[in-house]
Design a protein around this motif. Structure first.
Motif, PDB file in Angstrom:
ATOM      1  N   ILE A  31      -6.903   1.138  -2.072  1.00 57.19           N
ATOM      2  CA  ILE A  31      -5.714   0.881  -2.884  1.00 57.19           C
ATOM      3  C   ILE A  31      -4.468   1.355  -2.136  1.00 57.19           C
ATOM      4  N   GLU A  32      -4.585   2.461  -1.442  1.00 59.46           N
ATOM      5  CA  GLU A  32      -3.455   2.993  -0.669  1.00 59.46           C
ATOM      6  C   GLU A  32      -3.057   2.036   0.451  1.00 59.46           C
ATOM      7  N   THR A  33      -4.045   1.433   1.109  1.00 61.46           N
ATOM      8  CA  THR A  33      -3.756   0.459   2.171  1.00 61.46           C
ATOM      9  C   THR A  33      -3.003  -0.736   1.604  1.00 61.46           C
ATOM     10  N   LEU A  34      -3.493  -1.267   0.485  1.00 61.11           N
ATOM     11  CA  LEU A  34      -2.818  -2.410  -0.137  1.00 61.11           C
ATOM     12  C   LEU A  34      -1.408  -2.035  -0.564  1.00 61.11           C
ATOM     13  N   ALA A  35      -1.241  -0.848  -1.104  1.00 63.34           N
ATOM     14  CA  ALA A  35       0.100  -0.410  -1.504  1.00 63.34           C
ATOM     15  C   ALA A  35       1.034  -0.405  -0.300  1.00 63.34           C
ATOM     16  N   SER A  36       0.545   0.076   0.815  1.00 62.87           N
ATOM     17  CA  SER A  36       1.356   0.121   2.034  1.00 62.87           C
ATOM     18  C   SER A  36       1.720  -1.279   2.521  1.00 62.87           C
ATOM     19  N   TYR A  37       0.744  -2.174   2.566  1.00 64.54           N
ATOM     20  CA  TYR A  37       0.983  -3.538   3.050  1.00 64.54           C
ATOM     21  C   TYR A  37       1.845  -4.364   2.093  1.00 64.54           C
ATOM     22  N   SER A  38       1.752  -4.073   0.817  1.00 59.15           N
ATOM     23  CA  SER A  38       2.450  -4.886  -0.180  1.00 59.15           C
ATOM     24  C   SER A  38       3.831  -4.358  -0.551  1.00 59.15           C
ATOM     25  N   LEU A  40       4.193  -2.089  -2.719  1.00 57.15           N
ATOM     26  CA  LEU A  40       4.065  -1.661  -4.112  1.00 57.15           C
ATOM     27  C   LEU A  40       3.614  -0.209  -4.147  1.00 57.15           C
ATOM     28  N   SER A  41       3.844   0.447  -5.261  1.00 55.35           N
ATOM     29  CA  SER A  41       3.388   1.827  -5.386  1.00 55.35           C
ATOM     30  C   SER A  41       1.878   1.868  -5.584  1.00 55.35           C
ATOM     31  N   ILE A  42       1.298   2.989  -5.242  1.00 59.23           N
ATOM     32  CA  ILE A  42      -0.134   3.186  -5.466  1.00 59.23           C
ATOM     33  C   ILE A  42      -0.443   3.045  -6.950  1.00 59.23           C
ATOM     34  N   GLU A  43       0.426   3.573  -7.803  1.00 62.78           N
ATOM     35  CA  GLU A  43       0.226   3.495  -9.253  1.00 62.78           C
ATOM     36  C   GLU A  43       0.220   2.043  -9.735  1.00 62.78           C
ATOM     37  N   THR A  44       1.098   1.225  -9.186  1.00 61.12           N
ATOM     38  CA  THR A  44       1.152  -0.187  -9.575  1.00 61.12           C
ATOM     39  C   THR A  44      -0.108  -0.917  -9.145  1.00 61.12           C
ATOM     40  N   VAL A  45      -0.504  -0.735  -7.897  1.00 65.26           N
ATOM     41  CA  VAL A  45      -1.711  -1.402  -7.407  1.00 65.26           C
ATOM     42  C   VAL A  45      -2.922  -0.944  -8.216  1.00 65.26           C
ATOM     43  N   ASN A  46      -3.039   0.340  -8.446  1.00 65.31           N
ATOM     44  CA  ASN A  46      -4.147   0.876  -9.233  1.00 65.31           C
ATOM     45  C   ASN A  46      -4.155   0.269 -10.637  1.00 65.31           C
ATOM     46  N   GLY A  47      -2.986   0.153 -11.241  1.00 68.31           N
ATOM     47  CA  GLY A  47      -2.878  -0.429 -12.569  1.00 68.31           C
ATOM     48  C   GLY A  47      -3.286  -1.887 -12.615  1.00 68.31           C
ATOM     49  N   VAL A  48      -2.932  -2.639 -11.603  1.00 66.38           N
ATOM     50  CA  VAL A  48      -3.329  -4.049 -11.531  1.00 66.38           C
ATOM     51  C   VAL A  48      -4.848  -4.150 -11.369  1.00 66.38           C
ATOM     52  N   LYS A  53      -1.849  -2.845 -15.770  1.00 64.32           N
ATOM     53  CA  LYS A  53      -0.530  -3.382 -15.411  1.00 64.32           C
ATOM     54  C   LYS A  53      -0.656  -4.874 -15.117  1.00 64.32           C
ATOM     55  N   PRO A  54       0.310  -5.644 -15.586  1.00 66.29           N
ATOM     56  CA  PRO A  54       0.267  -7.094 -15.335  1.00 66.29           C
ATOM     57  C   PRO A  54       0.785  -7.433 -13.934  1.00 66.29           C
ATOM     58  N   VAL A  55       0.526  -8.656 -13.530  1.00 61.67           N
ATOM     59  CA  VAL A  55       1.076  -9.168 -12.274  1.00 61.67           C
ATOM     60  C   VAL A  55       2.465  -9.724 -12.598  1.00 61.67           C
ATOM     61  N   THR A  56       3.465  -8.919 -12.321  1.00 59.48           N
ATOM     62  CA  THR A  56       4.861  -9.321 -12.514  1.00 59.48           C
ATOM     63  C   THR A  56       5.313 -10.106 -11.277  1.00 59.48           C
ATOM     64  N   ASP A  57       6.538 -10.600 -11.306  1.00 54.51           N
ATOM     65  CA  ASP A  57       7.071 -11.306 -10.135  1.00 54.51           C
ATOM     66  C   ASP A  57       7.038 -10.411  -8.895  1.00 54.51           C
ATOM     67  N   GLN A  58       7.438  -9.145  -9.059  1.00 54.39           N
ATOM     68  CA  GLN A  58       7.457  -8.199  -7.939  1.00 54.39           C
ATOM     69  C   GLN A  58       6.041  -7.954  -7.415  1.00 54.39           C
ATOM     70  N   VAL A  59       5.087  -7.780  -8.311  1.00 54.77           N
ATOM     71  CA  VAL A  59       3.697  -7.563  -7.906  1.00 54.77           C
ATOM     72  C   VAL A  59       3.166  -8.807  -7.192  1.00 54.77           C
ATOM     73  N   ALA A  60       3.451  -9.978  -7.736  1.00 58.85           N
ATOM     74  CA  ALA A  60       2.996 -11.224  -7.113  1.00 58.85           C
ATOM     75  C   ALA A  60       3.542 -11.352  -5.693  1.00 58.85           C
ATOM     76  N   GLN A  61       4.799 -10.976  -5.496  1.00 55.17           N
ATOM     77  CA  GLN A  61       5.396 -11.033  -4.159  1.00 55.17           C
ATOM     78  C   GLN A  61       4.691 -10.078  -3.204  1.00 55.17           C
ATOM     79  N   GLY A  62       4.410  -8.872  -3.684  1.00 58.28           N
ATOM     80  CA  GLY A  62       3.724  -7.896  -2.840  1.00 58.28           C
ATOM     81  C   GLY A  62       2.313  -8.323  -2.483  1.00 58.28           C
ATOM     82  N   LEU A  63       1.572  -8.838  -3.463  1.00 60.17           N
ATOM     83  CA  LEU A  63       0.203  -9.283  -3.209  1.00 60.17           C
ATOM     84  C   LEU A  63       0.185 -10.471  -2.245  1.00 60.17           C
ATOM     85  N   ALA A  64       1.112 -11.399  -2.438  1.00 55.04           N
ATOM     86  CA  ALA A  64       1.201 -12.562  -1.551  1.00 55.04           C
ATOM     87  C   ALA A  64       1.494 -12.122  -0.118  1.00 55.04           C
ATOM     88  N   GLN A  65       2.390 -11.177   0.023  1.00 51.37           N
ATOM     89  CA  GLN A  65       2.740 -10.662   1.351  1.00 51.37           C
ATOM     90  C   GLN A  65       1.531  -9.993   1.996  1.00 51.37           C
TER      91      GLN A  65
END
Length: 92
Positions: A31-38, A40-48, A53-65
């Motif tokens: 989760i920490e690796t994804l947070a770094s690459y995206s 996003l915060s560790i808390e956000t990634v963990n929540g998803v 936590k829902p996939v908001t526009d910001q989360v979608a952008q981070g995951l896509a990246q």
């Protein structure tokens, strides 16, 4: 005569967080690796991942990246998941 096309609904919809978890496993990421690459915060990634936590526009952008996918993919996964579950609740 105009034909209307109905959108077919799947029998079930997978939570976006479950797909993220599968991607993490496939890539041997934490989760920490994804947070770094995206970005996003560790808390956000963990929540998803765990569905709090829902996939908001910001989360979608981070995951896509991070995953090299599209923002639309993640937004559609979230939309389809919630539509499916709200439809099933109304049938109960």
């Amino acid at each position: 005569m105009a034909m209307t096309t109905r959108r077919k609904k799947p029998a079930r919809a997978t939570a976006p967080g479950r797909i993220v978890a599968r991607e993490l496993e496939a890539r041997s990421w934490t989760i920490e690796t994804l947070a770094s690459y995206s970005g996003l915060s560790i808390e956000t990634v963990n929540g998803v991942v765990y569905g709090s936590k829902p996939v908001t526009d910001q989360v979608a952008q981070g995951l896509a990246q991070a995953f090299g996918s599209t923002v639309e993919l993640w937004k559609n996964l979230e939309l389809n998941y919630h539509e499916h579950h709200s439809d099933n609740r109304s049938l109960a």
